[in-house]
Design an enzyme around this catalytic site. Structure first.
Site, PDB file in Angstrom:
ATOM      1  CD  GLU A  85      -2.022  -7.927   2.728  1.00 25.20           C
ATOM      2  OE1 GLU A  85      -1.677  -6.746   2.536  1.00 25.20           O
ATOM      3  OE2 GLU A  85      -2.882  -8.256   3.563  1.00 25.20           O
TER       4      GLU A  85
ATOM      5  CB  ALA B 106      -0.880  -0.013   1.245  1.00 24.22           C
TER       6      ALA B 106
ATOM      7  N   GLY C  92       0.950  -5.178   1.022  1.00 17.89           N
ATOM      8  CA  GLY C  92      -0.135  -5.351   0.052  1.00 17.89           C
ATOM      9  C   GLY C  92       0.342  -5.931  -1.267  1.00 17.89           C
TER      10      GLY C  92
ATOM     11  CD  GLU D  47       1.441  -5.517   5.681  1.00 20.55           C
ATOM     12  OE1 GLU D  47       2.356  -6.307   6.021  1.00 20.55           O
ATOM     13  OE2 GLU D  47       0.797  -5.654   4.617  1.00 20.55           O
TER      14      GLU D  47
END
Ligand code: 3HC
Length: 709
Positions: A107, A63, A104, A127
């Site tokens: 992910e 992200a 992310g 994270e």
């Protein structure tokens, strides 16, 4: 504007290549671009499989952290939705991972049906280092694919694993070690899947294999990380999510993940840890130095002094594969120093952090000498001799005579004036301060002290050298103690004074540890050495003792008694090795000193301990900023989180001050100025910058001193 992705169709395979510099951060625009390309591919009847790849060195850093807290972060398509759509694809989706796939980014690959990778690819969920948890399905998909244990380890440590390890864990389906083009290989792989009519992966249909997990797995895991995760909020939330992955259906697990993610991301901890992420990166940029300024080549390093500091410094370079020569006056000192270095490396081998071959490799980079002529060809010389101006100046005169032109001459002083050291040479522009922190082979911080005449390319060279040896660099200007030790002085002063006023060392340690400090002042100075603190104060005696005869009285008393802390088994505590217990003599000494200086002892509230130590630290930070010793408050935070055990979940002293409000800090300082009588009037003077920012309703974060250093 350049496109954020490149979309192409090779026969029946669509290739979506991320190309959003610098790291393919999944901001709203990139998410939308991937989503639209995916829709195009899924609607195109010609396309039978989709490859997601990257044109950059990094596959995807996850992200876009700079979006957090803004509307963009929530704007459609969200990252969890994007992962969901890809997972539900009726056409096979293959992630072709060429470099780092983090957060992310990883992910996203877990939502694909297959992951193929280059050998240099890495996979990680960092994270936790940002005070959050994987929020795009990672806590639910990874345990289903790789098992709860590895998933937890990856999420709690935040450390990425190699492609090889990911292959062994069943995360990666194939590692491409061949010579052929990776995208061609990915297309071939996709073609093979189509031909083989393989069943696609969908995590909603997978269960976590818990058959090998002991009954107490989660409680055991919690206990095993309790010490290192003390005070942090995200690790516990991660464990709850992984437990849910083991016990609940996929959709319920995702719901829990989403709600705990929101809890974390809105917390002060997440703001603090993200602040430190950007702070460490900002610290490498020095105002006034042109971007692109070339660094000098550093291929050979010399360290003057084989003591604890010199040995630790030398290890950093040897470990980074740089030829390093240690120089000392006597063969015995060199032998002692080298033996200590060997014992440190051996300890790393015993802990499994290093192989024997790696240790030998590091040791092979080290050489020793008693002859100054042997350092003639060094590109960087770091002086680490006794902390006394005359001794250091003598060394620098010698270095000036001997060293080749262009060599960088650095002093590892912790408080002395770098300009006075540079002044004894004919080349002050090549002189710089490199303040390593003890133990120098372990602590990540490197304060780079910019003298009045230090050349820009010398500073740039030392910033990039710091990264080569895995340090976090922060540039500071010249003053007594630079950024870190200068700010530590009022913090230490208050802790010492509070002991005279009636607080015990244990109470001070408890309050500061509860706040999150790695240790409180009494434990810290016992470890660093009460004698070291004493010698440091002598360098600026007038400024401290003339104002207040009770200044550091308890520390000075312990020094006089020869109770220098852990090394003498006696200081604020009594020691048996590293085990410590209360030293009742300190309480008696404090009572005597209090009487001597007319200080009335009393019960000290915990809150007063916290405010007087930390607010004075912040107040000095404001002064350091105002004087341009640090150019931005985030540099100070980087120093404190990496060098002084300040909790990263508070983001450093200046971020902490911003978070609780500068007006609150200022009013408490003003209150103590009155409440503490003569002592308060002596020491509790608000920094002008603090008053100014409060008057303007601003924070430290918004302030940059453009005339710094
Ligand atoms: N978002 C925004 N900016 C990022 C970023 C990210 N995820 N990752 C890196 N950047 C920026 C850096 O701030 C830096 O910007 P600057 O040049 O303006 O200072 C630039 O990219 C280059 O970064 P580095 O200097 O760190 O470059 P390196 O080559 O040394 O390292 C990296 C590259 C290993 C990718 C490193 O940047 C990194 O670890 N990034 C963070 C990865 C991360 O924490 N990802 C998780 C994000 S949170 C998430 O994904 C939530 C999800 O679960 C919902």
């Amino acid at each position: 504007m350049t496109a954020l992705i490149n979309y192409s169709v090779e026969e029946n395979i669509a290739v979506i290549s991320l190309q959003s510099p610098p790291v393919n951060g999944l901001g709203q625009r990139l998410r939308a671009a991937i989503f639209n390309a995916y829709l195009q591919a899924s609607k195109d009847s010609k396309v039978e499989a989709i490859v997601i790849a990257s044109t950059a060195n990094v596959f995807c850093a996850g992200a876009d952290i700079s979006e957090f807290g803004t509307e963009q972060a929530l704007a459609s398509p969200s990252l969890p939705d994007l992962c969901h759509v890809i997972e539900d694809s009726s056409k096979p989706v293959i992630a072709a991972v060429n470099g780092m796939a983090l957060g992310g980014g990883f992910e996203l690959t877990l939502a694909c049906d297959f992951i193929i990778a280059l050998p240099q690819a890495q996979f990680g969920l960092p994270e936790v280092k940002l005070g959050i948890l994987p929020g795009a399905g990672g806590t639910q998909r990874l345990p289903r694919i790789a098992g709860a244990e590895l998933a937890l380890q990856m999420m709690i440590s935040g450390t990425p694993i190699s492609a090889e390890k990911a292959l062994a864990a069943g995360i990666v389906d194939c590692v491409h070690a061949g010579e052929s083009d990776f995208i061609d290989m990915a297309i071939g792989y996709a073609q093979h899947l189509i031909d083989a009519d393989i069943v696609l992966r969908n995590c909603a249909r997978l269960k976590v294999d818990t058959s090998q997990l002991p009954d107490n797995f989660f409680s055991g895991f919690r206990a095993s990380i309790a010490r290192r995760s003390r005070g942090f909020m995200a690790p516990e939330k991660i464990i709850q999510c992984v437990q849910a992955a083991c016990e609940l259906p996929f959709s319920a697990g995702l719901q829990l993940e989403a709600s705990l993610f929101q809890e974390c991301i809105q917390s002060p901890q997440a703001r603090a840890q993200q602040h430190i992420f950007f702070a460490e990166r900002a610290a490498k940029k020095v105002p006034g130095i042109k971007p692109g300024t070339a660094s000098r080549d550093i291929n050979k390093v010399a360290v003057i002094g084989a003591g604890t500091m010199g040995g630790g410094i030398a290890m950093n370079f040897a470990s980074a594969g740089i030829a390093t020569l240690i120089l000392d006056l006597s063969e015995q000192a060199l032998e002692r120093g080298l033996n200590t270095i060997k014992s440190h490396y051996l300890a790393s081998v015993q802990k499994g952090k290093l192989t024997e071959a790696q240790m030998e490799q590091c040791l092979s980079k080290l050489a020793v000498s008693t002859d100054y002529n042997d350092i003639q060809d060094a590109d960087l010389v770091i002086e680490a001799v006794f902390e006394e101006m005359q001794i250091k100046q003598r060394v620098f005169k010698k270095l000036d005579e001997i060293c080749q032109a262009g060599a960088i001459l650095a002093t590892n002083t912790s408080t002395l004036d770098v300009n006075d050291i540079a002044a004894v040479t004919q080349r002050p522009s090549d002189v710089i301060g490199l303040h390593f922190f003890s133990p120098a082979n372990v602590m990540r911080l490197l304060e780079i002290v910019r003298g009045k005449h230090t050349a820009d390319d010398v500073i740039v060279s030392m910033i990039s050298m710091a990264q080569r040896i895995n340090k976090v660099p922060v540039v500071a200007g010249v003053c007594w103690g630079f950024i870190g030790n200068r700010m530590l002085e009022p913090y230490a002063r208050e802790a010492s004074r509070l002991i005279l006023e009636g607080a015990s060392p244990e109470q001070i340690d408890n309050v500061l540890c509860q706040f999150g400090m790695a240790m409180g002042f009494p434990s810290m100075i016992d470890l660093a050495g009460i004698d070291v603190g004493y010698l440091t104060r002598q360098g600026n005696k007038q400024a401290f003792y003339a104002r207040d005869p009770s200044y550091a009285a308890i520390c000075d008393k312990l020094y006089e008694l020869g109770h220098h802390g852990q090394k003498t088994a006696r200081g604020f505590y009594l020691y048996d090795g590293r085990d410590k217990r209360a030293n009742t003599q300190v309480t008696q000494l404090a009572a005597q000193l209090a009487q001597q200086y007319g200080i009335k002892q009393r019960q000290i509230p915990d809150q007063e301990i916290l405010q007087r130590t930390l607010y004075m630290l912040v107040n000095e930070g404001a002064q350091v900023l105002d004087e341009g010793i640090a150019c931005r408050s985030s540099d100070i935070d980087t120093v404190y989180c990496n060098g002084y055990g300040f909790p990263t979940f508070r983001g450093g002293p200046m971020q902490y001050a911003d978070e609780i409000g500068l007006d609150n800090i200022l009013s408490a300082i003003n209150r103590y100025q009155i409440e503490l009588g003569e002592y308060g009037r002596q020491w509790f003077t608000p920094a002008p910058l603090l008053e100014k920012l409060v008057a303007e309703g601003k924070s430290f974060k918004t302030y940059i001193n453009n005339e710094s250093h």
